[in-house]
Write a protein that holds these residues in place. Structure first.
Motif, PDB file in Angstrom:
ATOM      1  N   UNK A 155       0.837  -1.203   0.000  1.00 46.00           N
ATOM      2  CA  UNK A 155       0.000   0.000   0.000  1.00 46.00           C
ATOM      3  C   UNK A 155       0.872   1.254   0.000  1.00 46.00           C
ATOM      4  N   UNK A 156       1.946   1.220   0.785  1.00 45.24           N
ATOM      5  CA  UNK A 156       2.855   2.375   0.858  1.00 45.24           C
ATOM      6  C   UNK A 156       3.547   2.607  -0.491  1.00 45.24           C
ATOM      7  N   UNK A 157       4.097   1.536  -1.064  1.00 37.57           N
ATOM      8  CA  UNK A 157       4.817   1.653  -2.332  1.00 37.57           C
ATOM      9  C   UNK A 157       3.874   2.069  -3.458  1.00 37.57           C
ATOM     10  N   UNK A 158       2.709   1.430  -3.528  1.00 39.07           N
ATOM     11  CA  UNK A 158       1.759   1.756  -4.589  1.00 39.07           C
ATOM     12  C   UNK A 158       1.302   3.209  -4.496  1.00 39.07           C
ATOM     13  N   UNK A 159       1.066   3.667  -3.279  1.00 36.97           N
ATOM     14  CA  UNK A 159       0.659   5.061  -3.099  1.00 36.97           C
ATOM     15  C   UNK A 159       1.770   6.012  -3.568  1.00 36.97           C
ATOM     16  N   UNK A 160       3.023   5.659  -3.272  1.00 43.13           N
ATOM     17  CA  UNK A 160       4.152   6.488  -3.721  1.00 43.13           C
ATOM     18  C   UNK A 160       4.192   6.569  -5.249  1.00 43.13           C
ATOM     19  N   UNK A 161       4.070   5.393  -5.917  1.00 39.87           N
ATOM     20  CA  UNK A 161       4.130   5.369  -7.384  1.00 39.87           C
ATOM     21  C   UNK A 161       2.958   6.134  -7.983  1.00 39.87           C
ATOM     22  N   UNK A 162       1.761   5.927  -7.426  1.00 40.73           N
ATOM     23  CA  UNK A 162       0.573   6.620  -7.934  1.00 40.73           C
ATOM     24  C   UNK A 162       0.718   8.131  -7.787  1.00 40.73           C
ATOM     25  N   UNK A 163       1.272   8.573  -6.671  1.00 41.23           N
ATOM     26  CA  UNK A 163       1.450  10.003  -6.431  1.00 41.23           C
ATOM     27  C   UNK A 163       2.469  10.584  -7.420  1.00 41.23           C
ATOM     28  N   UNK A 164       3.511   9.804  -7.723  1.00 36.38           N
ATOM     29  CA  UNK A 164       4.500  10.239  -8.716  1.00 36.38           C
ATOM     30  C   UNK A 164       3.872  10.361 -10.100  1.00 36.38           C
ATOM     31  N   UNK A 165       2.794   9.594 -10.343  1.00 37.09           N
ATOM     32  CA  UNK A 165       2.054   9.697 -11.605  1.00 37.09           C
ATOM     33  C   UNK A 165       1.121  10.910 -11.638  1.00 37.09           C
ATOM     34  N   UNK A 166       1.134  11.686 -10.543  1.00 34.06           N
ATOM     35  CA  UNK A 166       0.327  12.899 -10.410  1.00 34.06           C
ATOM     36  C   UNK A 166      -1.170  12.605 -10.306  1.00 34.06           C
ATOM     37  N   UNK A 167      -1.477  11.421  -9.815  1.00 34.85           N
ATOM     38  CA  UNK A 167      -2.866  11.103  -9.512  1.00 34.85           C
ATOM     39  C   UNK A 167      -3.206  11.677  -8.140  1.00 34.85           C
ATOM     40  N   UNK A 168      -4.358  12.270  -8.015  1.00 41.19           N
ATOM     41  CA  UNK A 168      -4.774  12.880  -6.751  1.00 41.19           C
ATOM     42  C   UNK A 168      -6.049  12.262  -6.185  1.00 41.19           C
ATOM     43  N   UNK A 169      -6.942  11.836  -7.071  1.00 37.33           N
ATOM     44  CA  UNK A 169      -8.243  11.311  -6.644  1.00 37.33           C
ATOM     45  C   UNK A 169      -8.295   9.808  -6.901  1.00 37.33           C
ATOM     46  N   UNK A 170      -8.595   9.043  -5.855  1.00 39.66           N
ATOM     47  CA  UNK A 170      -8.615   7.583  -5.958  1.00 39.66           C
ATOM     48  C   UNK A 170      -9.969   7.035  -5.533  1.00 39.66           C
ATOM     49  N   UNK A 171     -10.510   6.111  -6.336  1.00 31.14           N
ATOM     50  CA  UNK A 171     -11.703   5.339  -5.966  1.00 31.14           C
ATOM     51  C   UNK A 171     -11.242   3.921  -5.625  1.00 31.14           C
ATOM     52  N   UNK A 172     -11.960   3.258  -4.716  1.00 29.12           N
ATOM     53  CA  UNK A 172     -11.575   1.922  -4.280  1.00 29.12           C
ATOM     54  C   UNK A 172     -12.752   0.963  -4.437  1.00 29.12           C
ATOM     55  N   UNK A 173     -12.512  -0.128  -5.173  1.00 28.56           N
ATOM     56  CA  UNK A 173     -13.539  -1.146  -5.388  1.00 28.56           C
ATOM     57  C   UNK A 173     -12.845  -2.503  -5.384  1.00 28.56           C
TER      58      UNK A 173
END
Length: 413
Positions: A155-173
């Motif tokens: 979760x920590x690593x994925x969040x880091x990579x996603x943030x580097x992709x400049x994603x700000x809004x996340x939905x969870x399903x």
């Protein structure tokens, strides 16, 4: 002549019976209870075949020596179809009747039931649990070994990579069970710490449902940049395809149950995985011993290698090394105490590397991630997550047999 032949026959029978008795007395029984039929059967087979191959290899090399005596292993496997009651009954039979000193189990739902009985006085046994839920390791069961890196690290690593992709809004399903619920909570904590926004959060039934139009419509209506999704391979594939069919162009973050190298070939259009972040492809994480293991596994079971089979293979070897180091084949307390002596297990001999074990029974191996970006799979990123100091990390890098970079992920960050 007839008397002589009869004498030879009887003598041979006595020797055969004697040898069978000796061989039986020199066996250590290893149990497995997991889904070998039903919707999760493929997953269960991936797990049990890893244990099976490790036992074949260990026995083929002469077994192990415990207290000066030679032992081989025998695998007893039972189907529980992810039914907690059936798993409990299987475990009691494996321990009480078949005298298994350790039982492999790959599902948190059934594992909690086994954890309620594996410490009964005079009847203790080791649970080799394949789960990434860190809370199970924290329950204080002294005979539990958890064989997967905690998903909190993913979760920590994925969040880091996603943030580097400049994603700000996340939905969870994600899958609707304790595993999926705790995954959502963990990712949400990491995402909010970065200043991100959770636009939608829900579980759905990845095991029985095939039409996800309804829940996807609700999630996509919040206009997310990325979606945390995942469950079994087949239905995770369907969610990706159905989300793209609804016009979604954002990224996917796959929980560790959903494997990129299983989903990619199952996709009708693999490019639909664009922007996906998940567990690394097996083919791209090359330890020296992995090629020989892969050939052996495919030749033996006529099925592709998975991370489940690799983890169970390596963990069975770790268990065998712990039993040998303990000096006893049937004392669970002594075997559990001897586990640190089993490590390190490095990539020149095993298809993955195990560097040690935490006090709570969690085996230590890297977090492995990969992404699809601009239509291509990126090189894997491998993280050492348990090292507390630079010196500890440097010591691990001196002994590893991996030829690829491994990054330090300080737990305090």
């Amino acid at each position: 002549m007839r008397k002589r032949n009869s004498f030879i026959f009887i003598t041979a029978m006595i020797l055969a019976i004697t040898w069978t008795t000796i061989a039986g007395a020199s066996e250590i029984v290893i149990g497995f209870t997991g889904p070998l039929s039903g919707p999760a059967a493929e997953y269960g087979q991936d797990c049990v075949t890893g244990v099976d191959l490790a036992i074949r290899d260990i026995n083929g090399s002469g077994g192990i020596t415990v207290g000066g005596k030679n032992y081989t292993f025998r695998l007893e496997k039972m189907d529980d179809r992810v039914d907690p009651t059936l798993a409990t009954n299987n475990a009691r039979k494996l321990r009480n009747e078949l005298k298994a000193i350790a039982i492999f189990n790959p599902n948190a739902q059934t594992m909690t039931k086994l954890m309620a009985i594996n410490w009964e006085k005079g009847n203790e046994y080791i649970i080799m649990g394949f789960t990434s839920i860190p809370q199970l390791a924290q329950l204080g069961n002294n005979y539990l070994i958890t064989m997967a890196a905690p998903f909190t690290m993913y979760a920590k690593v994925y969040a880091d990579i996603a943030w580097q992709n400049r994603w700000k809004k996340a939905a969870m399903l994600v899958t609707a069970n304790i595993y999926g619920d705790t995954w959502r909570k963990s990712f949400e904590n990491e995402w909010l710490k970065k200043g991100g926004v959770i636009t939608y959060s829900a579980g759905t039934d990845y095991y029985k449902r095939t039409d996800f139009a309804g829940p996807l419509a609700k999630a996509l209506a919040t206009n997310p940049d990325c979606m945390l999704i995942g469950g079994p391979t087949a239905t995770t594939t369907l969610i990706i395809e159905q989300a793209r069919a609804q016009g979604y162009e954002g990224g996917f973050i796959l929980i560790d149950q959903a494997k990129l190298d299983a989903i990619h070939p199952a996709m009708r259009k693999p490019l639909l995985l664009e922007g996906s972040i998940g567990l690394a492809f097996i083919k791209d994480v090359n330890y020296p011993a992995k090629s020989a293991f892969t050939e052996n596994y495919k030749a033996t079971f006529k099925r592709p290698v998975s991370w489940e089979s690799i983890a169970h293979y390596a963990s069975m070897h770790a268990l065998a090394r712990a039993i040998a180091a303990s000096g006893t084949p049937d004392n669970a307390k002594a075997i559990r105490a001897a586990f640190p002596a089993a490590f390190p297990m490095l990539g020149d001999k095993y298809p993955m590397e195990l560097f040690g074990i935490q006090a709570n029974g969690t085996l230590l191996y890297p977090v492995l991630t990969q992404s699809m970006k601009y239509g291509k799979i990126t090189p894997p990123k491998v993280y050492i997550w348990w090292a507390k100091t630079q010196q500890e990390y440097d010591a691990l890098m001196k002994i590893t047999k991996a030829s690829f970079p491994q990054l330090w992920l300080p737990m305090g960050n």
